[in-house]
Design a protein around this motif. Structure first.
Motif, short mmCIF file in Angstrom:
data_model
loop_
_atom_site.label_atom_id
_atom_site.label_comp_id
_atom_site.label_asym_id
_atom_site.label_seq_id
_atom_site.Cartn_x
_atom_site.Cartn_y
_atom_site.Cartn_z
N GLN A 185 41.47 42.91 32.44
CA GLN A 185 40.88 43.35 33.60
C GLN A 185 39.91 42.29 34.16
O GLN A 185 38.79 41.96 33.40
CB GLN A 185 39.96 44.74 33.22
CG GLN A 185 41.03 45.78 33.37
CD GLN A 185 41.30 45.95 31.89
OE1 GLN A 185 40.76 45.89 31.05
NE2 GLN A 185 42.74 46.33 31.71
N MET A 186 40.20 41.57 35.06
CA MET A 186 39.29 40.35 35.68
C MET A 186 39.41 40.47 37.23
O MET A 186 40.47 40.67 37.88
CB MET A 186 39.78 39.15 35.26
CG MET A 186 39.58 38.76 33.65
SD MET A 186 39.82 37.14 33.11
CE MET A 186 41.60 37.31 33.37
N ASP A 233 41.65 38.22 28.80
CA ASP A 233 41.01 39.60 29.00
C ASP A 233 42.28 40.03 30.38
O ASP A 233 42.53 39.34 30.99
CB ASP A 233 39.66 39.46 29.69
CG ASP A 233 38.99 40.77 30.41
OD1 ASP A 233 39.44 41.98 29.95
OD2 ASP A 233 38.18 40.61 31.31
N LYS A 248 39.14 45.97 22.89
CA LYS A 248 37.58 45.85 23.16
C LYS A 248 37.00 47.16 22.76
O LYS A 248 37.51 48.06 22.99
CB LYS A 248 37.19 45.31 24.60
CG LYS A 248 37.42 44.10 25.19
CD LYS A 248 37.02 43.98 26.56
CE LYS A 248 37.60 42.57 27.18
NZ LYS A 248 36.78 42.47 28.41
N GLU A 272 37.88 35.35 30.15
CA GLU A 272 36.96 36.66 30.11
C GLU A 272 36.05 36.46 31.29
O GLU A 272 35.23 35.65 31.28
CB GLU A 272 36.61 36.65 28.70
CG GLU A 272 35.43 37.76 28.65
CD GLU A 272 35.90 39.08 28.77
OE1 GLU A 272 35.78 39.75 29.83
OE2 GLU A 272 36.44 39.80 27.73
N ASP A 273 35.99 37.67 31.93
CA ASP A 273 34.97 37.65 33.20
C ASP A 273 33.50 38.35 32.40
O ASP A 273 32.49 38.20 33.08
CB ASP A 273 35.25 38.44 34.35
CG ASP A 273 35.52 39.88 33.83
OD1 ASP A 273 36.38 40.17 33.02
OD2 ASP A 273 35.27 40.89 34.77
#
Ligand code: MN
Length: 128
Positions: free
Chosen positions: A55-56, A53, A105, A9-10
């Protein structure tokens, strides 16, 4: 030994939230902050489950899952996608990419615990 979970996770706030909840429930938690680091750690540490996640930066979750699913050394690895609620279609995309399940999320604490438990069983037993 406690089941091991890799959280990729970013977003620092989400990363810390998931790490702390899972640690509290008795899982051993590793963290990575982008898909590339996640793939490397997955190969080195062979976790039981990954929270990914989608989207990173550097390498996104879809690409990372693709790479992991082609790695015969990681057979049996559970992967749960973590997708933005706003990103319609991402859940289906995540399952098609080879994820076992998905979470939306913002991460709901009870849902996180229930989903991980469904795939991995309990962390360290209560009172242990
Ligand atoms: Mn992200």
């Amino acid at each position: 030994m406690a089941p091991q979970i890799l959280v990729v996770e970013d977003n620092e706030q989400n990363l810390v939230l998931m790490r702390d909840i899972l640690t509290y429930h008795g899982y051993a938690v590793l963290t990575a902050r982008n898909g590339e680091e996640g793939v490397r750690l997955a190969r080195e540490e062979r976790p039981d489950l990954i929270l990914m996640d989608m989207q990173m930066p550097v390498l996104d979750g879809f690409t990372a899952v693709n790479i992991l699913r082609r790695d015969p050394g990681l057979h049996g690895l559970k992967i749960i996608a973590v997708t933005s609620f706003a990103m319609a279609g991402d859940k289906e995309k995540a399952l098609q990419a080879g994820c076992d399940d998905y979470l939306s999320k913002p991460v709901d604490i009870l849902e996180l615990r229930a989903t991980v438990k469904k795939h991995l069983g309990e962390g360290k037993a209560d009172g242990e």
